[in-house]
Motif scaffolding. Structure first.
Motif, short mmCIF file in Angstrom:
data_model
loop_
_atom_site.label_atom_id
_atom_site.label_comp_id
_atom_site.label_asym_id
_atom_site.label_seq_id
_atom_site.Cartn_x
_atom_site.Cartn_y
_atom_site.Cartn_z
N ILE A 131 -0.87 58.40 46.32
CA ILE A 131 -0.79 59.07 45.38
C ILE A 131 -0.79 58.42 43.88
CG2 ILE A 131 0.13 60.93 46.69
CD1 ILE A 131 2.57 60.49 45.36
N LYS A 132 -1.26 59.17 42.88
CA LYS A 132 -1.30 58.82 41.51
C LYS A 132 -0.46 59.81 40.61
CE LYS A 132 -5.70 56.24 41.81
NZ LYS A 132 -6.75 56.05 41.16
N LEU A 133 0.54 59.53 40.46
CA LEU A 133 1.65 60.43 39.48
C LEU A 133 1.61 60.07 38.20
CD1 LEU A 133 4.67 60.63 41.87
CD2 LEU A 133 2.96 62.06 41.85
N ILE A 142 2.30 66.67 46.56
CA ILE A 142 3.27 65.53 46.49
C ILE A 142 4.38 66.04 47.50
CG2 ILE A 142 4.81 64.29 44.82
CD1 ILE A 142 3.26 65.67 42.61
N GLU A 166 0.12 65.42 40.17
CA GLU A 166 -0.93 64.16 41.04
C GLU A 166 -2.14 64.35 40.15
OE1 GLU A 166 -2.50 61.44 43.44
OE2 GLU A 166 -3.35 63.52 43.24
#
Length: 262
Positions: free
Chosen positions: A191-193, A223, A217
């Motif tokens: 994931i890209k937070l 998430i 995200e």
């Protein structure tokens, strides 16, 4: 506690939700803050500029990112608006401009979102929800809907009417969520937070009353972790956070349905 929720998707080619700390080179939030969503709802219902904040503050708002966040920057030519004496001058006559070069236009860099998409959840005032059901399923609005700037036209689609139940804790969240509601986040999946500080609500004088730090995200994936006091939508299985204006700040004015909505 169960509540009624109406959901709709909204998207466009470009969007710009100006960050409050940028001036000459405007940057954009990655998603529409609740204050912007209330403006979108006001446009759909045909509420006037001097009344929509007070009325839509009776609604709770959830925001789910449905398209990956992509940003681009481009130059915009805007009219140089200072006169010789420093006063406002919106015309294109060079001899009326206040700088030595007599510039008619000035160029600024603006950040936009490219191909954005969001799912908006609306709960709260029953009369307002009933009014939205006279518009959203039929793709009707009173005013043109945009994503931040009036030039960033938007399209939308009714998603459905659901029932949500507040839960003390859940292991997955689909919407954007404040940091204060996060107990922990699992980083086991890819994931890209990101985190942004956004305005949560304004008063009738258009003064922001609250800001909050929000985690999301960037590609719209759920998430995983532990999240407290969120809402679970029974029909779709989605877990969302609802931004709610404190009751003491909410207007007590009654909202009458627009006779034209029928």
């Amino acid at each position: 506690m169960a509540c009624r929720i109406i959901a709709f998707d909204i998207w466009g080619e470009l969007a710009h939700f100006r960050r409050f700390f940028t001036t000459s080179s405007p940057l954009t939030f990655s998603f529409p803050p609740p204050t912007t969503v209330r403006g979108i709802i006001g446009a759909i219902l045909g509420l006037q500029k001097n009344e929509y904040i007070e009325i839509t503050n009776r609604l709770s708002i959830g925001i789910y990112i449905t398209s990956p966040i992509r940003k681009l920057r481009t130059g915009l030519n805007i009219i140089f608006t200072k006169r010789n004496d420093g006063k406002f001058e919106p015309t294109l006559f060079k001899d009326k401009k206040g700088n030595d070069k007599k510039n008619v236009r000035t160029r600024i860099q603006v950040e936009f979102l490219k191909d954005p998409g969001y799912r908006i959840f609306v709960a709260g005032d029953e009369k307002l929800l009933d009014s939205l059901l006279n518009y959203l399923p039929y793709h009707k609005t009173e005013y043109t809907v945009s994503l931040g700037l009036s030039e960033c036209l938007a399209d939308f689609k009714f998603t459905g009417e659901f029932t949500a139940e507040e839960v003390e804790e859940t292991s997955e969240i689909h919407s954007v969520i404040p940091t204060r509601k996060i107990k922990n986040i699992s980083l086991s999946n890819q994931i890209k937070l990101a985190k942004e500080r956004i305005p949560i609500y304004m008063n009738a004088e258009r003064i922001v009353q609250e800001y909050d730090n929000i985690v999301f995200e960037t590609s719209g994936k759920p998430i995983k972790g532990a999240f407290k006091n969120v809402f679970h939508i029974k029909e779709t299985g989605e877990n969302i956070h609802l931004f709610t204006v404190p009751s003491q700040q909410m207007s007590k004015r009654s909202f009458e349905k627009d006779a034209k909505s029928g």
